[in-house]
Each structure stands twice: as C-alpha cells, then as structure tokens.
Design a protein around this motif. Structure first.
Motif, short mmCIF file in Angstrom:
data_model
loop_
_atom_site.label_atom_id
_atom_site.label_comp_id
_atom_site.label_asym_id
_atom_site.label_seq_id
_atom_site.Cartn_x
_atom_site.Cartn_y
_atom_site.Cartn_z
N ASN A 4 0.82 -1.22 0.00
CA ASN A 4 0.00 0.00 0.00
C ASN A 4 0.85 1.27 0.00
O ASN A 4 0.34 2.37 -0.22
CB ASN A 4 -1.02 0.00 1.15
CG ASN A 4 -0.41 0.06 2.53
OD1 ASN A 4 0.80 0.11 2.72
ND2 ASN A 4 -1.28 0.04 3.55
N LEU A 5 2.16 1.16 0.20
CA LEU A 5 3.04 2.31 0.01
C LEU A 5 3.12 2.72 -1.45
O LEU A 5 3.50 3.85 -1.77
CB LEU A 5 4.46 2.02 0.53
CG LEU A 5 4.67 2.09 2.05
CD1 LEU A 5 4.12 0.84 2.74
CD2 LEU A 5 6.14 2.23 2.39
N ASP A 6 2.76 1.80 -2.36
CA ASP A 6 2.78 2.10 -3.79
C ASP A 6 1.61 2.99 -4.21
O ASP A 6 1.62 3.54 -5.30
CB ASP A 6 2.74 0.80 -4.60
CG ASP A 6 3.95 -0.08 -4.38
OD1 ASP A 6 5.05 0.46 -4.15
OD2 ASP A 6 3.81 -1.32 -4.43
N PHE A 7 0.60 3.11 -3.35
CA PHE A 7 -0.59 3.87 -3.73
C PHE A 7 -0.29 5.35 -3.93
O PHE A 7 -0.83 5.99 -4.83
CB PHE A 7 -1.69 3.69 -2.68
CG PHE A 7 -2.34 2.33 -2.68
CD1 PHE A 7 -1.76 1.26 -3.35
CD2 PHE A 7 -3.52 2.11 -2.01
CE1 PHE A 7 -2.35 0.01 -3.34
CE2 PHE A 7 -4.13 0.87 -2.01
CZ PHE A 7 -3.54 -0.19 -2.67
N TYR A 8 0.53 5.92 -3.06
CA TYR A 8 0.83 7.36 -3.13
C TYR A 8 1.46 7.73 -4.47
O TYR A 8 0.92 8.59 -5.20
CB TYR A 8 1.74 7.72 -1.95
CG TYR A 8 1.84 9.19 -1.60
CD1 TYR A 8 2.14 10.17 -2.55
CD2 TYR A 8 1.68 9.61 -0.28
CE1 TYR A 8 2.26 11.50 -2.21
CE2 TYR A 8 1.78 10.95 0.08
CZ TYR A 8 2.08 11.89 -0.89
OH TYR A 8 2.20 13.21 -0.55
N PRO A 9 2.59 7.10 -4.87
CA PRO A 9 3.16 7.46 -6.18
C PRO A 9 2.25 7.10 -7.34
O PRO A 9 2.26 7.80 -8.38
CB PRO A 9 4.48 6.69 -6.22
CG PRO A 9 4.33 5.60 -5.22
CD PRO A 9 3.44 6.13 -4.15
N THR A 10 1.45 6.06 -7.20
CA THR A 10 0.50 5.70 -8.26
C THR A 10 -0.54 6.80 -8.45
O THR A 10 -0.83 7.23 -9.57
CB THR A 10 -0.19 4.37 -7.94
OG1 THR A 10 0.78 3.34 -7.77
CG2 THR A 10 -1.16 3.97 -9.04
N ILE A 11 -1.10 7.26 -7.34
CA ILE A 11 -2.12 8.31 -7.40
C ILE A 11 -1.53 9.60 -7.96
O ILE A 11 -2.17 10.29 -8.77
CB ILE A 11 -2.74 8.52 -6.01
CG1 ILE A 11 -3.64 7.34 -5.66
CG2 ILE A 11 -3.50 9.83 -5.92
CD1 ILE A 11 -4.15 7.33 -4.24
N LEU A 12 -0.31 9.93 -7.58
CA LEU A 12 0.32 11.13 -8.14
C LEU A 12 0.44 11.03 -9.66
O LEU A 12 0.16 11.98 -10.38
CB LEU A 12 1.71 11.34 -7.52
CG LEU A 12 1.79 11.82 -6.07
CD1 LEU A 12 3.24 12.17 -5.72
CD2 LEU A 12 0.89 13.01 -5.82
N GLU A 13 0.88 9.87 -10.15
CA GLU A 13 1.05 9.72 -11.59
C GLU A 13 -0.29 9.75 -12.31
O GLU A 13 -0.43 10.35 -13.39
CB GLU A 13 1.81 8.44 -11.92
CG GLU A 13 2.18 8.34 -13.39
CD GLU A 13 3.15 7.21 -13.72
OE1 GLU A 13 3.53 7.11 -14.90
OE2 GLU A 13 3.51 6.43 -12.80
N VAL A 14 -1.31 9.12 -11.72
CA VAL A 14 -2.65 9.15 -12.32
C VAL A 14 -3.15 10.59 -12.42
O VAL A 14 -3.75 10.99 -13.42
CB VAL A 14 -3.62 8.30 -11.47
CG1 VAL A 14 -5.07 8.59 -11.83
CG2 VAL A 14 -3.32 6.81 -11.66
N ALA A 15 -2.88 11.39 -11.38
CA ALA A 15 -3.35 12.77 -11.35
C ALA A 15 -2.44 13.73 -12.11
O ALA A 15 -2.77 14.92 -12.23
CB ALA A 15 -3.49 13.23 -9.89
#
Length: 469
Positions: free
Chosen positions: A328-339
């Motif tokens: 779940n630490l991967d969620f932060y950078p994933t969300i940034l890239e999506v946004a």
C-alpha cells in the motif's frame, strides 16, 4: 471572390467553435477504498465461497487483481500511516495502535520502542497534495491518524477522528458522535455512505478524491439483522463460518455498490480511478485466510497480505491478474502519476507507481518489501498456535520479502525464520538453518535498510521479565 471565401471561412470557424468537444485531458477522479480488517480471502474475487461480495467482485473483474498485495503493517494505525504517507513505518514512527507495551510485563523481555500515535504535521499526505492541485477531497469513515482529518487535506469529513473502531454500529455510535442517526436502529456503515453520496452529488466541477474507509468490518461484530438468516443456514467454507461477520462483509459490499451506481448515473465512473484494499489481515478469531498463516497483528502472510485490485475504465485491461508483490506504500506514487502531479522534491516516497503495470503491461523491478515492528502485540486467541508463541501475535522484530523469499528476525533472542513463499505459502517450514546463505543475504538487506531508515531496535532488558515463553 476573395471576400466571399473569407466570409465562408469565418462561418466555418464559428460553427466549429460551437461544437462541444470532449475534454480528454480532464483530471481523473480518484476513489480509494480501504476496508478495515478485511482478510485476503474475505471476498469472492479472492476465492471465498462463504462471504458474498458481488459488487466488489464485478468491479475487480473489470480491472486488475493483485494476488500478492501487502499492507505496510499488520494492524490498522501503522498500515494507514504507511498508505497515506507512502512511507515505511520508521519514517512516521507509528508502529501500532495506542501503547506499544501490550500484553503482560512479565512476558516481555525487552522494553519496546515508544509508539507515535499521531501522524506528524510535516508529513505531506495524499489528500493534502491532491487538494493543492485542485481536487475536492472527502474522507468517509475511519481515519485513526489524527483527531480531525479536515485539518490534513480533506474538504469534507464524514465520521473520521482518532477513533479506531465505532464502539457500536447501532445508535448511539459511541466513537462517532459527529454522525446523527435518522432512526434508532440505523446501521452506521449505511449512514456513512448516505453522507458520501451527498458529497458525490455536490461535486459539480473539477475532480474529486474520495477516501472511503468504513469502520466495518472491524469489531464489534454486530450483524446486519436482515442478512442473518441467509448466513446462519450457509455451509462453512475453508474455516469461514461466522454468520454475524458475513453480514457485515456483505453490507460493506452493498454500500460500495451504492457508490459505484451513483458514479455510473452521474457519468463519472468512466473517468474515475479506483484502488481497493484492506488495512491488514482478518481477525483470526473471527475469519480465516487459509492457506495463509495467522491473521491481524501477526507478520505472517495472514496478517499482512491483502485483497487488492485497481479499476479504470478504458485504461486498465479487464480480467487481468498480477502476481507482482506490491504494497500500500505504492498507492501514493501511483495516485500522483494518475493525477499528473510531480512528487515534491522534499517528499520521501518508499513505494513505486503501479501505473506502468496497470496500463502498459509492464512489470516492476524486483525489490525488497520491509516491515518493522519494535513493539509487542498480545494474542487475540488463547493458545493460538499460528503465531510465534501463544502469548503474542508478534514480538519485536523486522521482516523482509525479496522474490519468493521472506525472512523474519525477532529482537529478543535474534531468532530467524526463513520461508519460501512459492513452495510454502503457509509458512510452515523454517529454512533458516538449511539455507544459511539465503538467510544471511536477506538479513544483510534488512539490517542495511534499518540503518538507512534509522529504524529503532529495542535493546533494553525489562526488569520485570520472568523468562517464561
């Protein structure tokens, strides 16, 4: 003729300017679903034949399922801190819920590290950076990281506080006084989604970020009454047989179905990126995750492996499964890239963006995943043989997974456990003695990581310890 052509050109340009153009560059909405205490096999898409989760399963089937997804910790507060900060536990220093000296003092050989119960103010969280970039943000349900999530980037807060459980799912909601029930028997999970739908209906322009984090299915186990008969007469499956808990699981699924239905009606689902997970393993006294060992609070697979999928219509292929170990630490950078948001230079992120895996059929470079728990957690179940000993779900230690291998190091006596998860998903065969080279390799990686993150290791002996296992 020259002027005639000019007039025709102007008319065409005016007509073109009046044609509505679909905005393909609009920032996507983001829906992050984090269920409380839902185990790896507590949903249909992960194989359960006892719990019924048709809405979740349909959404998962239309996205990508991750079969080896992990929480950053084995219980709720530290896991949520890892998710919201994108950082390993030593960076935010939230290691457990409340105090770290759980259990009886006479059974604790070491003085555990003092636990930080609040997310540090200077740690930039997902909702804060999204709000800075034009997102309307809403928290719905359990927060558990500070007293007021509206001070940490959320425009709207529905029932969130420092409370770790609701006290009661029926009125009065003991730990959720901010929500007023419409009737004397109104179920809390339903009310949170009532308010969530109001929020979604209020967002007219610009993207939204919704963090849907229900208190369910955390204790107290209080059934949804109208569903009890179904599960009381249902056959047990793979150790799952708690009818009261099953009604709570199905009710959460129903509420997620309500959210998705409204997004469809509004025409917003097609531009909404969805991540689904749980904060830690299932409560072992209530639900089983077989063949995984143990449950919530333990750093065996049953305590940290989670159900997870990602959905984004037209972007993520349907019906895909990935066995890549993710966290779940991967969620932060994933969300940034999506946004489409650049990571701030001074923000440390320990995870990796999953977007290339989700949308471009790429893989992630093999990397170690870490867990650090310099604390004690007493056992839930008397004489539980799935943990290291019957007194504690875990004793102070660290763990690392790299490839198929997982090593756990306990600090009291420097005990080492080594498992090959590909051959032994149940973690029954400790290979530390028969595979010393592999054990030493992982131990060195783990020790270097602790140095890099300044992870505290308890060493002070407890004078009240009575030297009994």
């Amino acid at each position: 003729m020259k002027y005639y052509n000019l007039i025709i050109l102007l008319v065409l340009l005016l007509n073109i300017s009046c044609v509505p153009v679909k905005n393909d560059t609009a920032k996507p909405n983001i829906l992050l679903i984090n269920i409380d205490d839902m185990g790896w096999r507590d949903v249909g898409f992960m194989g359960s034949e006892y719990y019924e989760t048709p809405n979740i399963d349909e959404l998962a089937a239309n996205g990508m399922i991750f079969t080896q997804a992990y929480a950053g910790a084995a219980n709720c507060a530290p896991s949520r801190a890892c998710l919201m900060s994108g950082q390993w536990t030593p960076r935010h220093e939230i290691y457990t819920v409340s105090n770290s000296d759980r259990g009886k003092s006479k059974d604790r050989k070491l003085i555990p590290v003092t636990n930080n119960e609040y997310m540090p103010d200077d740690n930039l969280l997902i909702p804060e950076i999204l709000k800075q970039h034009g997102y309307t943000t809403c928290h719905a349900g359990k927060w558990h990281l500070t007293d007021d999530p509206s001070l940490r980037g959320f425009d709207v807060n529905i029932g969130g506080s420092h409370a770790g459980n609701p006290g009661s799912y029926y009125p009065p909601y003991k730990s959720v006084p901010s929500l007023t029930p419409p009737s004397d028997d109104y179920y809390l999970t339903n009310l949170v989604v009532d308010k969530t739908l109001d929020f979604l209906s209020s967002v007219q322009d610009g993207p939204f970020f919704l963090y849907y984090s229900p208190y369910a299915v955390h204790t107290p186990i209080q059934p949804v009454k109208e569903l009890m008969e179904k599960y009381e007469n249902k056959k047990e499956w793979n150790g799952q047989n708690n009818a009261k808990y099953a009604t709570m699981v199905e009710n959460v699924d129903e509420q997620i179905g309500r959210i998705i239905s409204l997004l469809k009606e509004q025409g917003k689902l097609e531009n909404t990126f969805v991540l689904f997970t749980s904060d830690n393993g299932g409560h072992y006294g209530i639900t089983k995750q077989w063949p995984l060992r143990s449950g919530k609070g333990a750093y065996y697979e049953g305590g940290i492996r989670e159900p997870m999928f990602a959905f984004w219509e037209g972007k993520i292929p349907k019906g895909e499964k990935s066995g890549i170990p993710v966290t779940n630490l991967d969620f932060y950078p994933t969300i940034l890239e999506v946004a489409g948001i650049q990571k701030p230079e001074d923000k440390v992120l320990d995870g990796k963006s999953l977007l290339p895996v989700l949308t471009d059929n790429q893989t992630l470079e093999e990397r170690p995943l870490f867990w650090h728990f310099p604390i004690y957690l007493q056992a839930y179940v008397k004489n539980d043989t799935t943990t290291q000993d019957p007194l504690f779900r875990t004793r102070p230690g660290s763990a690392v997974r790299l490839g198929d291998w997982k090593l756990i190091q306990y600090f009291e006596n420097n005990d080492i456990e080594l498992y090959n998860l590909k051959d032994d998903i149940s973690e029954k065969n400790n290979l530390a003695e028969s595979k010393p080279d592999k054990a030493n390799e992982l131990l060195e990686i783990l020790e270097n990581w602790r140095i890099e993150t300044n992870a505290p290791v308890p060493k002070t002996l407890n004078p009240e310890y009575q030297n009994k296992p």
